[in-house]
Motif scaffolding. Sequence first.
Motif, PDB file in Angstrom:
ATOM      1  N   LEU A   1      45.039 -10.792  79.705  1.00  0.00           N
ATOM      2  CA  LEU A   1      44.634 -10.444  81.064  1.00  0.00           C
ATOM      3  C   LEU A   1      43.124 -10.591  81.253  1.00  0.00           C
ATOM      4  N   GLU A   2      42.371 -10.266  80.205  1.00  0.00           N
ATOM      5  CA  GLU A   2      40.924 -10.470  80.298  1.00  0.00           C
ATOM      6  C   GLU A   2      40.602 -11.956  80.395  1.00  0.00           C
ATOM      7  N   ALA A   3      41.330 -12.761  79.620  1.00  0.00           N
ATOM      8  CA  ALA A   3      41.102 -14.212  79.671  1.00  0.00           C
ATOM      9  C   ALA A   3      41.499 -14.784  81.032  1.00  0.00           C
ATOM     10  N   ALA A   4      42.497 -14.133  81.676  1.00  0.00           N
ATOM     11  CA  ALA A   4      42.953 -14.601  82.988  1.00  0.00           C
ATOM     12  C   ALA A   4      42.121 -14.010  84.126  1.00  0.00           C
ATOM     13  N   ALA A   5      41.046 -13.325  83.780  1.00  0.00           N
ATOM     14  CA  ALA A   5      40.148 -12.732  84.775  1.00  0.00           C
ATOM     15  C   ALA A   5      40.890 -11.750  85.675  1.00  0.00           C
ATOM     16  N   LEU A   6      41.695 -10.910  85.065  1.00  0.00           N
ATOM     17  CA  LEU A   6      42.392  -9.849  85.797  1.00  0.00           C
ATOM     18  C   LEU A   6      41.962  -8.497  85.211  1.00  0.00           C
ATOM     19  N   PRO A   7      40.737  -8.084  85.504  1.00  0.00           N
ATOM     20  CA  PRO A   7      40.183  -6.894  84.854  1.00  0.00           C
ATOM     21  C   PRO A   7      40.953  -5.612  85.150  1.00  0.00           C
ATOM     22  N   ALA A   8      41.499  -5.467  86.366  1.00  0.00           N
ATOM     23  CA  ALA A   8      42.220  -4.233  86.692  1.00  0.00           C
ATOM     24  C   ALA A   8      43.445  -4.067  85.800  1.00  0.00           C
ATOM     25  N   LEU A   9      44.224  -5.163  85.702  1.00  0.00           N
ATOM     26  CA  LEU A   9      45.403  -5.102  84.839  1.00  0.00           C
ATOM     27  C   LEU A   9      45.019  -5.000  83.373  1.00  0.00           C
ATOM     28  N   ALA A  10      43.914  -5.652  83.000  1.00  0.00           N
ATOM     29  CA  ALA A  10      43.440  -5.552  81.616  1.00  0.00           C
ATOM     30  C   ALA A  10      43.061  -4.112  81.281  1.00  0.00           C
ATOM     31  N   GLY A  11      42.477  -3.406  82.277  1.00  0.00           N
ATOM     32  CA  GLY A  11      42.130  -2.005  82.049  1.00  0.00           C
ATOM     33  C   GLY A  11      43.363  -1.148  81.819  1.00  0.00           C
ATOM     34  N   ARG A  12      44.425  -1.447  82.590  1.00  0.00           N
ATOM     35  CA  ARG A  12      45.670  -0.715  82.376  1.00  0.00           C
ATOM     36  C   ARG A  12      46.232  -0.968  80.976  1.00  0.00           C
ATOM     37  N   ALA A  13      46.175  -2.205  80.567  1.00  0.00           N
ATOM     38  CA  ALA A  13      46.662  -2.540  79.223  1.00  0.00           C
ATOM     39  C   ALA A  13      45.833  -1.837  78.155  1.00  0.00           C
ATOM     40  N   GLU A  14      44.520  -1.718  78.402  1.00  0.00           N
ATOM     41  CA  GLU A  14      43.647  -1.051  77.433  1.00  0.00           C
ATOM     42  C   GLU A  14      43.997   0.428  77.329  1.00  0.00           C
ATOM     43  N   ARG A  15      44.358   1.058  78.479  1.00  0.00           N
ATOM     44  CA  ARG A  15      44.745   2.468  78.449  1.00  0.00           C
ATOM     45  C   ARG A  15      46.072   2.654  77.692  1.00  0.00           C
ATOM     46  N   VAL A  16      46.980   1.704  77.866  1.00  0.00           N
ATOM     47  CA  VAL A  16      48.234   1.754  77.100  1.00  0.00           C
ATOM     48  C   VAL A  16      47.940   1.675  75.610  1.00  0.00           C
ATOM     49  N   ARG A  17      47.035   0.760  75.248  1.00  0.00           N
ATOM     50  CA  ARG A  17      46.687   0.599  73.831  1.00  0.00           C
ATOM     51  C   ARG A  17      46.044   1.879  73.278  1.00  0.00           C
ATOM     52  N   ALA A  18      45.142   2.495  74.050  1.00  0.00           N
ATOM     53  CA  ALA A  18      44.479   3.718  73.592  1.00  0.00           C
ATOM     54  C   ALA A  18      45.496   4.848  73.398  1.00  0.00           C
ATOM     55  N   ALA A  19      46.432   4.963  74.349  1.00  0.00           N
ATOM     56  CA  ALA A  19      47.463   6.002  74.219  1.00  0.00           C
ATOM     57  C   ALA A  19      48.337   5.753  72.990  1.00  0.00           C
ATOM     58  N   ALA A  20      48.663   4.490  72.752  1.00  0.00           N
ATOM     59  CA  ALA A  20      49.474   4.161  71.574  1.00  0.00           C
ATOM     60  C   ALA A  20      48.724   4.474  70.290  1.00  0.00           C
ATOM     61  N   GLU A  21      47.408   4.252  70.285  1.00  0.00           N
ATOM     62  CA  GLU A  21      46.617   4.570  69.092  1.00  0.00           C
ATOM     63  C   GLU A  21      46.585   6.076  68.841  1.00  0.00           C
TER      64      GLU A  21
END
Length: 259
Positions: free
Chosen positions: A192-212
């Motif tokens: 998503l970051e490579a696709a220049a979709l920062p909002a969705l990339a931020g959501r994915a990052e929050r999912v990753r943080a919660a999983a960690e």
Amino acid sequence: MPRPLEGRAVSTILVVDDEPDFEALILQRFRRQIRGGGLAFLFARDGVEALDAVERHPEIDMALADINMPRMDGLTLLGRLQEASDPLATVVVSAYGDMGNIRAAMNRGAFDFLTKPIDFADLEATVAKTLRHAATLREARAAAAEVQRQREALLRAEKMAGFGSLLAGVAHELNNPLSIVLAGALMLQEDLEAAALPALAGRAERVRAAAERCARIVRSFLAMARQQEPQRRPLAVGPLVDGVLELLASGRRSAGTGG
């Protein structure tokens, strides 16, 4: 006479008799043992004083009690002493020929008896025998208490082992889905970051943080379960890969980047 009991400086004897001369006779007869630190004596005039002495001096090893005393006689005192959780070894003293009271005392739990007039050689032998008996009982009670302590410790260990097995099982069950979520969230975030979709990339990052965070909890479970021997378990790689691919596909569809 007995040597001082192991781990104890003095063997303590409670003498219960209303005759004042008897105390002097005892102290005179056992003076060498008293001076040598092997024996100590406490004196009471009747059963009431004796019970008070027993309560104030838990170190008493045995009692030597006359049967005929005012206020509380020796038979009543003997019954009260036998009601304790650790009954005090008691030798009763009575007049020669008073076999009725002596028999009653033995039936109520007296360890032995002596008759008056006191034969002091017999007294010394009886005291030595009674102290050996008291020491044997003390050792047996200590051994029983240690067995009970070990049994309780074993039960606690078994409970903890069961809890550790439960934690290990939970951690094992969580590992696979968490690995999928972590790997998928990271890959999705990068895409998503490579696709220049920062909002969705931020959501994915929050999912990753919660999983960690969940992964850290699982690791703590495993740390608590390490009291057990580690076990190797087969890992089905296929379902793990399929899960990652499904997660990625779902993320791309949500982002509108799938084809």
